[in-house]
Design a protein around this motif. Sequence first.
Motif, PDB file in Angstrom:
ATOM      1  N   PHE A   1       0.824  -1.221   0.000  1.00 14.11           N
ATOM      2  CA  PHE A   1       0.000   0.000   0.000  1.00 14.11           C
ATOM      3  C   PHE A   1       0.855   1.267   0.000  1.00 14.11           C
ATOM      4  O   PHE A   1       2.075   1.219   0.192  1.00 14.11           O
TER       5      PHE A   1
ATOM      6  N   GLN B   1      -2.118   6.751   1.992  1.00 14.61           N
ATOM      7  CA  GLN B   1      -3.527   6.345   1.899  1.00 14.61           C
ATOM      8  C   GLN B   1      -4.050   5.695   3.169  1.00 14.61           C
ATOM      9  O   GLN B   1      -5.197   5.268   3.216  1.00 14.61           O
ATOM     10  N   VAL B   2      -3.202   5.603   4.169  1.00 17.42           N
ATOM     11  CA  VAL B   2      -3.658   5.028   5.440  1.00 17.42           C
ATOM     12  C   VAL B   2      -3.466   6.106   6.521  1.00 17.42           C
ATOM     13  O   VAL B   2      -2.386   6.282   7.073  1.00 17.42           O
TER      14      VAL B   2
ATOM     15  N   ALA C   1      -4.529  -0.701   0.812  1.00 18.25           N
ATOM     16  CA  ALA C   1      -4.868   0.363   1.767  1.00 18.25           C
ATOM     17  C   ALA C   1      -6.042  -0.062   2.653  1.00 18.25           C
ATOM     18  O   ALA C   1      -6.055   0.195   3.856  1.00 18.25           O
TER      19      ALA C   1
ATOM     20  N   GLN D   1      -5.631  -0.309   6.565  1.00 14.61           N
ATOM     21  CA  GLN D   1      -6.444   0.600   7.376  1.00 14.61           C
ATOM     22  C   GLN D   1      -7.152  -0.131   8.510  1.00 14.61           C
ATOM     23  O   GLN D   1      -7.221   0.346   9.629  1.00 14.61           O
TER      24      GLN D   1
END
Length: 332
Positions: A80, A84-85, A308, A312
């Motif tokens: 990832f 984006q996290v 992601a 997450q």
Amino acid sequence: MGKKTILSGIQATGNLTLGNYLGAIQNWVKMQDEYDCYYMIADLHSLTVRNDPEVLRKRAMQVLAIYVASGLDPEKNTIFLQSQVDAHVKLNWILNCYTYMGELNRMTQFKDKSAKHADNINSGLFTYPVLMASDILVYNADLVPVGEDQRQHLEITRDIAERFNAIYGQTFVIPEAFIGEQGARIMGLQDPTAKMSKSATNLNDVIFLNDSPEDIRKKLKKAVTDSENCVRYDKENKPGVSNLMTIYGLIEGKSMDEVEKEFEGKGYGDFKNKTAEVVVKKLQPLQEKYYDLLENPEKLKEIYESGAKKAQKKANKIVNEVYQKVGLIINS
Ligand code: TYM
């Protein structure tokens, strides 16, 4: 017991080198079956130096393509983009408040990087190790496979985690660095006393993962050696030859003793040619896959989007626990 967790990453600044591959990625590939692995593209860390935005986006995709082309299976690993996290930056702020200026002041990479970018010594560069600590702790990673240059960052990560645990009770796993015995520090071909680096100004010092076979051969031919003309491992007195032996040995899966025996009685010309051949043979299939993937941005998008999501899920749990412990109110 479940699998142990691994996290590591590479910045999206510059082209990746044989140092990144042998010091980090090659080990990651070996670990993917045994561990629950999180491999990110450290695009936020890349912002500590100035980038052209389009180039940064392109580089992030190139790093992702290298991961997959090197054999990291997106089904087995969570791959990832760091940016984006969100949990990484959330934890980063909290951990900033549990890290001392004095600790950050001791970081040798900060000193080196500030010397290199004297016109842009920003606070991101200074607090860089805290974001790195957040990357690791937000997954409760047990192991962090990196090259030798990251050891100090792992130590500060452990210190921050221990400090937090001491105040709030067991929260973070104390991560261990996984640093290979060989290859932890691939040196420059022209200056074998300094590490091979993406940002080298002398391009002959570095083998980039996307170098053509001709360039690889040329660079290895020009690599600095010594006048003994004997393939013998002696890091101190023969740093150039020892570095080439390390490269050869890591690719061929041979110990330094075995490499010495193989080239007994042979000169540097032979040794360099053979080294070039194994590097080319290793990188050629990787490059083919790499260029294929770059032509398939949809596939890359699929990989980083699903990565992601998975990342997450795990990271949010830990951030919520930390928010709770430090006294923030969580929106349910
Ligand atoms: P970066 O992008 O400088 O390097 C990525 C990885 O490659 C290793 N490496 C080398 N290993 C051997 N010989 C070399 N010449 C060589 N050059 C680079 C590095 O040790 C590293 O493992 N801060 C990190 C990225 C990062 C990260 C993290 C890593 C951000 N968050 C969390 C682990 C965990 C960095 O700048 O690596």
